[in-house]
Design a protein around this motif. Structure first.
Motif, PDB file in Angstrom:
ATOM      1  N   ARG B 164       0.821  -1.211   0.000  1.00 39.34           N
ATOM      2  CA  ARG B 164       0.000   0.000   0.000  1.00 39.34           C
ATOM      3  C   ARG B 164       0.850   1.254   0.000  1.00 39.34           C
ATOM      4  O   ARG B 164       0.508   2.259  -0.630  1.00 39.34           O
ATOM      5  N   ARG B 165       1.965   1.197   0.698  1.00 39.76           N
ATOM      6  CA  ARG B 165       2.873   2.346   0.665  1.00 39.76           C
ATOM      7  C   ARG B 165       3.367   2.611  -0.756  1.00 39.76           C
ATOM      8  O   ARG B 165       3.417   3.754  -1.219  1.00 39.76           O
ATOM      9  N   ASP B 168       0.714   4.092  -2.847  1.00 46.29           N
ATOM     10  CA  ASP B 168       0.520   5.481  -2.488  1.00 46.29           C
ATOM     11  C   ASP B 168       1.617   6.360  -3.072  1.00 46.29           C
ATOM     12  O   ASP B 168       1.352   7.414  -3.655  1.00 46.29           O
ATOM     13  N   GLU B 174      -6.834   5.656  -7.006  1.00 48.15           N
ATOM     14  CA  GLU B 174      -7.565   6.703  -6.296  1.00 48.15           C
ATOM     15  C   GLU B 174      -8.894   6.117  -5.847  1.00 48.15           C
ATOM     16  O   GLU B 174      -9.485   5.278  -6.537  1.00 48.15           O
TER      17      GLU B 174
END
Lengths: 209, 209
Positions: B164-165, B168, B174
């Motif tokens: 997830r990092r 991101d 989005e």
DNA sequence: TCAATAGTGTCTGTTAGACATTATGGA
DNA sequence: TCCATAATGTCTAACAGACACTATTGA
């Protein structure tokens, strides 16, 4: 019935830059190509590449292109191959062949332009997946040469210390024990590509796009 | 004169695993294929894939295979295409087609086995270069689904927080603003693939081999 | 309340890149 | 001696992975 050609875009380092092999076709230049009428595809492509470029370090299918774009042979289909030639073997090409700068590929007919583009993109894409940069060099090379080959393929500068650290961590090269003096400056040690020992477990998922 | 086929290996997620699309050919199973007699290659491949697999999220040439290996059509040359199908579109395949587990690809004739292998290898190789994992999912998806798609393609587990990092940092997805409740547990937010903003400057040279 | 899944914060070891320094040859 | 290139050591910021924790639903 479709007519089929094999087309090869061969790359080598010439004058500290990437060059692509073309052959003279009347007043124009073209990528080496040959008709294909069945049989072993890899062998036919290897033969074509060898006849045009001499010793070939690497060869791979790069794409397929149809009659949407014009081609010297007006073939209905062309299979594009990418080839890499060690620079010490790149001097001995046939008389009607020449290494030309990458910019010159816009002189090619449209389909061969796309073939050259696809071949270059394929090689660039594979730099960090397979030892393709090594295929532009002789069996023994300096680390500066290896770094320069990577820079030419990647199209960007590479950090020297990081590059060598990564090479070391991957145990990719081993010294031959010989040294080469090149003009002034400290002599450089020669290296060769080492045999694969263990493939490092890949790090996390990367999104390189 | 060579005879040419287009062969497509289409993949989708079925029952939390990767599956490949085959069609019945008498007593055997085969990958969908069609003769090709010239014309636009991409369109012909897209038509073949669409007829067999319905909506196709991604399609790419994966290789070329010759008569070294037997083929259902005895074509002298077969162009292999890899296709990805969103799982919400994978239900509607023709009656004589079926999604089969990857292990079943050893039931194919030798050339089509190699085609399926090459297609799978191509997709796996492109996971971190292009948003192919997204092409296995509907337009809106949860991050858990996206992670699972990556895990199936990569063949290994992925660390949730790191995944997830990275998403991101790359600004790859989005939120749609909608949430989905799935059995028990906290509902998951739905995301869509975001438009490319800026391609991050790639880090150093990596040797992933 | 418990179980299950989503999502996040913190810590630590590793690594990329900047920078500086030493090493060794030729001019 | 000076200059050019090879090769390496040190520092720091960024990042991957481990772990634990909070959040939010259904049973």
């Amino acid at each position: 019935m479709p007519t089929l050609t094999l087309d090869v875009a061969a790359f080598a380092i010439r004058d500290d830059d990437l060059a692509v092999l073309m052959r003279r076709a009347g007043a124009r230049w073209e990528l080496p190509w040959a008709r294909h009428d069945g049989g072993a595809l890899d062998q036919a492509a290897a033969r074509l590449a060898r006849e045009a470029a001499g010793r070939v370090g690497w060869l791979s299918l790069a794409g397929a292109f149809d009659e949407t774009d014009p081609h010297p042979a007006n073939a209905s289909l062309s299979l594009a191959f990418a080839a890499l030639v060690p620079h010490d073997a790149a001097d001995a090409v046939p008389d009607d062949h020449a290494w030309r700068t990458l910019g010159d590929r816009d002189r090619l007919q449209a389909r061969q332009q796309r073939i050259a583009d696809a071949a270059l993109a394929l090689v660039r894409d594979r730099v960090d997946r397979a030892p393709v940069a090594f295929r532009l060099l002789p069996a023994a090379f300096t680390l500066a040469e290896l770094q320069r080959a990577h820079e030419l393929l990647l199209g960007q500068r590479v950090h020297k210390a990081s590059f060598r650290r990564s090479l070391d961590a991957a145990a990719l090269v081993e010294p031959t024990g010989e040294w080469r003096t090149e003009g002034r400056g400290r002599p450089a040690q020669l290296y060769r590509l080492a045999k694969r020992k263990r493939r490092a477990a890949p790090r996390s998922v990367r999104f390189d796009y």
